[in-house]
Structure formats: C-alpha cells, structure tokens
Design an enzyme around this catalytic site. Structure first.
Site, short mmCIF file in Angstrom:
data_model
loop_
_atom_site.label_atom_id
_atom_site.label_comp_id
_atom_site.label_asym_id
_atom_site.label_seq_id
_atom_site.Cartn_x
_atom_site.Cartn_y
_atom_site.Cartn_z
N GLY A 97 0.82 -1.22 0.00
CA GLY A 97 0.00 0.00 0.00
C GLY A 97 0.86 1.27 0.00
O GLY A 97 2.09 1.20 -0.09
N ILE A 126 1.55 3.91 2.28
CA ILE A 126 2.56 4.20 3.31
C ILE A 126 3.44 2.96 3.54
O ILE A 126 4.65 3.06 3.76
CB ILE A 126 1.89 4.66 4.62
CG1 ILE A 126 0.92 5.82 4.33
CG2 ILE A 126 2.93 5.11 5.64
CD1 ILE A 126 0.08 6.26 5.51
N LEU A 162 -3.92 -7.33 -1.21
CA LEU A 162 -4.04 -6.66 -2.51
C LEU A 162 -5.44 -6.08 -2.76
O LEU A 162 -5.82 -5.85 -3.89
CB LEU A 162 -3.63 -7.60 -3.67
CG LEU A 162 -2.20 -8.15 -3.59
CD1 LEU A 162 -1.92 -9.07 -4.77
CD2 LEU A 162 -1.17 -7.01 -3.59
N SER A 198 -4.29 7.43 13.63
CA SER A 198 -4.63 8.64 12.86
C SER A 198 -5.01 9.77 13.80
O SER A 198 -5.56 9.54 14.89
CB SER A 198 -5.80 8.30 11.95
OG SER A 198 -6.40 9.48 11.46
N THR A 241 -7.41 11.33 13.44
CA THR A 241 -8.87 11.28 13.51
C THR A 241 -9.34 10.97 14.93
O THR A 241 -10.45 11.33 15.31
CB THR A 241 -9.44 10.27 12.48
OG1 THR A 241 -10.84 10.45 12.38
CG2 THR A 241 -9.15 8.84 12.86
N TYR A 270 -14.74 4.04 10.47
CA TYR A 270 -13.29 4.01 10.24
C TYR A 270 -12.55 4.62 11.44
O TYR A 270 -11.64 4.01 12.01
CB TYR A 270 -12.92 4.77 8.96
CG TYR A 270 -11.47 5.16 8.91
CD1 TYR A 270 -10.48 4.23 8.59
CD2 TYR A 270 -11.06 6.46 9.23
CE1 TYR A 270 -9.14 4.59 8.59
CE2 TYR A 270 -9.73 6.82 9.23
CZ TYR A 270 -8.77 5.89 8.90
OH TYR A 270 -7.45 6.24 8.92
N LYS A 301 -9.93 2.94 14.57
CA LYS A 301 -8.60 3.39 15.03
C LYS A 301 -8.62 3.56 16.56
O LYS A 301 -7.68 3.16 17.25
CB LYS A 301 -8.21 4.70 14.34
CG LYS A 301 -7.93 4.57 12.86
CD LYS A 301 -6.71 3.70 12.57
CE LYS A 301 -6.52 3.39 11.10
NZ LYS A 301 -5.53 2.37 10.81
N PHE A 304 -0.97 12.51 10.65
CA PHE A 304 -1.82 13.60 10.19
C PHE A 304 -2.12 13.30 8.71
O PHE A 304 -2.55 12.20 8.41
CB PHE A 304 -1.20 14.95 10.57
CG PHE A 304 -1.44 15.18 12.08
CD1 PHE A 304 -0.81 14.37 13.02
CD2 PHE A 304 -2.38 16.08 12.51
CE1 PHE A 304 -1.11 14.49 14.38
CE2 PHE A 304 -2.69 16.20 13.87
CZ PHE A 304 -2.06 15.40 14.81
N ASN A 345 -9.27 11.39 -1.29
CA ASN A 345 -8.34 12.28 -0.60
C ASN A 345 -7.94 13.45 -1.50
O ASN A 345 -7.99 13.37 -2.72
CB ASN A 345 -7.10 11.51 -0.13
CG ASN A 345 -7.44 10.50 0.95
OD1 ASN A 345 -7.32 9.31 0.73
ND2 ASN A 345 -7.89 10.97 2.10
N VAL A 349 -13.87 21.96 -3.73
CA VAL A 349 -13.34 22.35 -2.42
C VAL A 349 -14.52 22.34 -1.45
O VAL A 349 -15.49 23.09 -1.64
CB VAL A 349 -12.68 23.74 -2.48
CG1 VAL A 349 -12.25 24.20 -1.09
CG2 VAL A 349 -11.50 23.72 -3.45
N ARG A 387 -18.27 18.87 3.37
CA ARG A 387 -18.38 17.41 3.33
C ARG A 387 -18.76 16.93 4.73
O ARG A 387 -18.13 17.35 5.71
CB ARG A 387 -17.03 16.81 2.90
CG ARG A 387 -17.02 15.31 2.81
CD ARG A 387 -15.74 14.80 2.17
NE ARG A 387 -14.57 14.94 3.04
CZ ARG A 387 -13.35 14.47 2.75
NH1 ARG A 387 -13.14 13.85 1.58
NH2 ARG A 387 -12.34 14.65 3.57
C1 UD1 Z 1 -9.36 11.46 6.37
C2 UD1 Z 1 -9.49 10.98 7.78
C3 UD1 Z 1 -8.18 10.45 8.26
C4 UD1 Z 1 -7.73 9.35 7.35
C5 UD1 Z 1 -7.65 9.84 5.94
C6 UD1 Z 1 -7.33 8.63 5.09
C7 UD1 Z 1 -11.08 12.04 9.26
C8 UD1 Z 1 -11.41 13.24 10.04
N1 UD1 Z 1 -9.92 12.07 8.64
O1 UD1 Z 1 -8.55 12.62 6.40
O2 UD1 Z 1 -8.28 9.94 9.55
O3 UD1 Z 1 -6.51 8.84 7.79
O4 UD1 Z 1 -8.89 10.44 5.54
O5 UD1 Z 1 -8.03 8.50 3.99
O6 UD1 Z 1 -11.82 11.10 9.23
N2 UD1 Z 1 -11.03 17.98 0.34
C9 UD1 Z 1 -11.61 18.77 -0.64
N3 UD1 Z 1 -11.93 18.20 -1.83
C10 UD1 Z 1 -11.69 16.88 -2.12
C11 UD1 Z 1 -11.08 16.08 -1.11
C12 UD1 Z 1 -10.77 16.66 0.08
O7 UD1 Z 1 -11.86 19.96 -0.43
O8 UD1 Z 1 -12.03 16.43 -3.21
C13 UD1 Z 1 -10.65 18.59 1.62
C14 UD1 Z 1 -11.36 17.97 2.81
O9 UD1 Z 1 -12.56 18.64 3.08
C15 UD1 Z 1 -10.30 18.20 3.90
C16 UD1 Z 1 -8.96 18.14 3.17
O10 UD1 Z 1 -9.28 18.35 1.81
O11 UD1 Z 1 -10.45 19.46 4.45
C17 UD1 Z 1 -8.26 16.82 3.32
O12 UD1 Z 1 -9.16 15.77 2.99
P1 UD1 Z 1 -8.70 14.25 2.86
O13 UD1 Z 1 -7.49 14.16 2.00
O14 UD1 Z 1 -9.89 13.46 2.46
O15 UD1 Z 1 -8.22 13.84 4.33
P2 UD1 Z 1 -8.97 13.98 5.73
O16 UD1 Z 1 -10.44 14.02 5.57
O17 UD1 Z 1 -8.32 15.08 6.47
#
Ligand code: UD1
Length: 343
Positions: free
Chosen positions: A12, A14, A35, A127, A129, A152, A156, A181, A202, A220, A298
C-alpha cells in the site's frame, strides 16, 4: 542484517514507502498484503529502488491460520508494522461491518500470535482522527479522544484501546502507536506513490488527477469555516518523512529503548494549511492550473487540525523535513509517470 520485520499492508501507499526505508536502513522485510487496495507490481518497484526484493505473501491478516503458517516459516520476526486496514471514511459509513471486521480482527490476530513467536514489538498506524475536532491546537498526544465521526475512525480508537488493554494484561512486547496527520507526496524516484482505486477521496490525488486532466474539477468542500480563507486546515506530511519515523520506531523496539509498554506519537509537521493554500502551492510549484470550485461542506469533516509534534521530535529524534512544495512536486512527478505508463 538488523532484523526481520513483518510489514502488513506493505504494497500500500505508506507501507511501500516504509518498506523502502526499512530496507535502506538494513532490515529484512517480509510483506503481507491481501491486494484489496494495491497491486503486486509494487514489489518490483520497491526492488527497483532498493535493489532488494522483499519477500511477498498475498495474505489477509484476518486469516489466522495463514498468519500462523507465515510465522512458522519465519520464526525470527523481530517486529511488526501493521498498516493493513481499510481506510475510506465514506465507505466505512456504508459498510461498517466490513470495517470493524477488517480493522479489528487483523490486529487481534497479530497481537495473539506475537507472544507465541517471541515478536518484540508492533508499530501501529493510527490517525489524528482519534482527536476529532481538538479543543486546543496544535494538538498534543494528551488531548482527549473524542467520539469518532465514522466507523473508520472508531476502528482506530478501538485498536488503540485493544493495544493498551493487551499491554495492561501483561503482554511481553512493546507497542508504538503512530498517529498520522495527512500523508501526501510520493517517493523522489516516482517509482512508488499513492494509487487510489477509482475516484480519489483524498485531496492530493484529486488535485494531481485534476491537473492531469483525468478529473474535470476539484470540489473544495466548504469556504465558510473559521479559518483564514474559510477552507479546512490540515497538517500535510511528506510520506517519506512519515516512513522514516517507522524505521526509528522499529529501531526503538529492537534496541530496547521503549520507555513504556505502549508509547504514542503524533506524526505531523506542526504546520496547518488550508485546502486553498495547498491548491495554490501546487499550482505555484508545478506551474499547472487546478480547476476548482467551492461546494458545500463534506459531512464529517473536521474544521481544523494540526499536530504538536514536539514529543516525536524530542523523544524519537524525528522531524518532518521536506517542504510542502517539494512534497507536492513529488506527487505531481508520480502522477506524470503514471500517465506515461498508461495507468
Ligand atoms: C481522512 C481521515 C483520516 C484518514 C484519511 C485517510 C477524518 C477526520 N480524517 O482525512 O483519519 O486517515 O482520511 O483517507 O476522518 N477535500 C476537498 N476536496 C476533495 C477532497 C478533500 O476539499 O475532493 C478537503 C477535505 O474537506 C479536507 C482536506 O481536503 O479538508 C483533506 O481531505 P482528505 O485528504 O480526504 O483527508 P482527511 O479528511 O483530512
């Protein structure tokens, strides 16, 4: 050779970066992975970077008998790094049992087998989280654990509790809980990186795919949060920096330097960036535009969280070194290479 380390989820995102760092630090790595969210060719890519092929077994950590067989073949495993887990927040809301089964049973199986085979310690992927929306920022390891916002996140928290309970009951091994983080970026060789299945959930994979023209537009999520520009704040950490912390944690276990049966560390940079700041930084460093529009919040998102990494800095002697600019560039280089390879 410094010792044999079992890396679950080693193909994976990390896990693969950590395997590279472990091998480069002189450890022998055995990878197991089912996998479900990665590809076996990552093993070739790891070998391409380090010149050493990690032994790979397609194996699910929920398969107790399969794990036992593996430990019988490798009675000299000194430590485990347990990455293998399902990690999509949204999917966990739809399929809670899948998440509880995958993420809880796998850890239980490993903790059960460790004493039988004299494994000295385990490093567990947790995490930020677990903090929910912290009351105090930057957040330290002492901050209270808040009710989880998703199955999820709950897995954790429960996994951390299982580790603490097992230690309390007298388990003969050490555990190091690493609270990540937001890991981003790719290896500087662009041989390995994050490869999400389907539409990325993500932020950074969505940014790179939008920049590459695979996605039309980045949404966003929200611009009405209490932050400098209204978008959410996160602590984005380079994946290779993160991987290096795992090597230090394993060194700490095998060199018998743990100060407690269970130790917990935040792995972050200590700096928070908004979504819009990250998009701007990406555009600046790559020179490529990212089409984006503001949409509603979201569900389940936390407004702002960033780490106080002082404990990891002082106790592990580890600091996140890479700049966010270089890290975003590495993510972009990886995306470009993926496209060159038709992936
Ligand atoms: C989340 C989980 C974290 C986990 C990680 C793994 C929570 C609070 N956090 O992180 O524990 O390890 O996923 O997958 O449950 N964003 C946009 N547009 C997008 C995608 C994301 O604006 O299309 C913003 C989100 O609102 C957020 C930031 O980008 O503010 C990061 O989002 P993301 O990468 O999904 O991570 P987390 O939600 O922080």
């Amino acid at each position: 050779m410094k010792g044999k380390i079992l890396v679950t989820g080693g193909t994976g995102y990390i896990g693969s970066h950590t395997t590279v760092e472990l091998q480069q630090a002189g450890y022998e790595v055995i990878i197991i992975d089912n996998l479900s969210n990665s590809n076996a060719d990552v093993v070739d890519r790891i070998e391409g970077i380090t010149g050493i092929r990690p032994e790979f077994h397609e194996l699910d950590c929920n398969d107790y008998d399969g794990l036992k067989k593996l430990f019988d073949q490798h009675k000299d495993i000194t430590g485990i790094i347990h990455f293998a887990a399902s990690k999509a927040v949204g999917e966990s809301v739809q399929k809670p049992l899948l998440y509880y089964r995958n993420n809880l049973v796998s850890l239980i199986n490993l903790l059960d087998l460790m004493p039988q085979y004299g494994v000295e310690g385990i490093v567990f992927s947790s995490s930020c989280t677990v903090y929910g929306q912290p009351d105090v920022l930057p957040v330290t390891e002492e901050a209270p654990i808040k009710p989880a916002l998703s199955p999820y996140g709950n897995t954790k928290q429960i996994n951390e509790e299982i580790i603490r309970d097992v230690a309390h009951a007298g388990a003969p091994f050490h555990s190091i809980i690493l609270r990540y983080f937001n890991p981003i970026g790719a290896h500087p060789t662009a041989e390995i990186g994050e490869l999400p299945n389907g539409v990325p959930q993500n932020l950074v994979p969505f940014i790179t795919q939008t920049a590459a023209g695979i996605r039309q537009e980045l949404s966003v999520f929200g611009n009405d949060y209490d932050t400098v520009d209204g978008s959410c704040v996160r602590d984005y950490i380079n994946v290779v920096d993160l991987a290096k912390a795992h090597v230090i944690a394993i060194d700490r276990i095998v060199e018998n330097k743990c100060k407690k049966k269970v130790e917990t560390f935040n792995l972050g940079t200590g700096r928070g960036l908004t979504v819009l700041e990250l998009v701007n930084a990406f555009e600046k460093v790559t020179g490529v535009k990212v089409n984006h529009k503001i949409v509603g919040r979201r569900e389940g998102d936390i407004e702002k969280v960033w780490a106080n990494p002082t404990f990891a800095n002082t106790e592990l002697g580890w600091t996140a070194k890479e700049s966010v600019e270089d890290t975003l560039l590495s993510a972009w280089n990886w995306q470009v290479k993926l496209q060159e390879q038709g992936k």
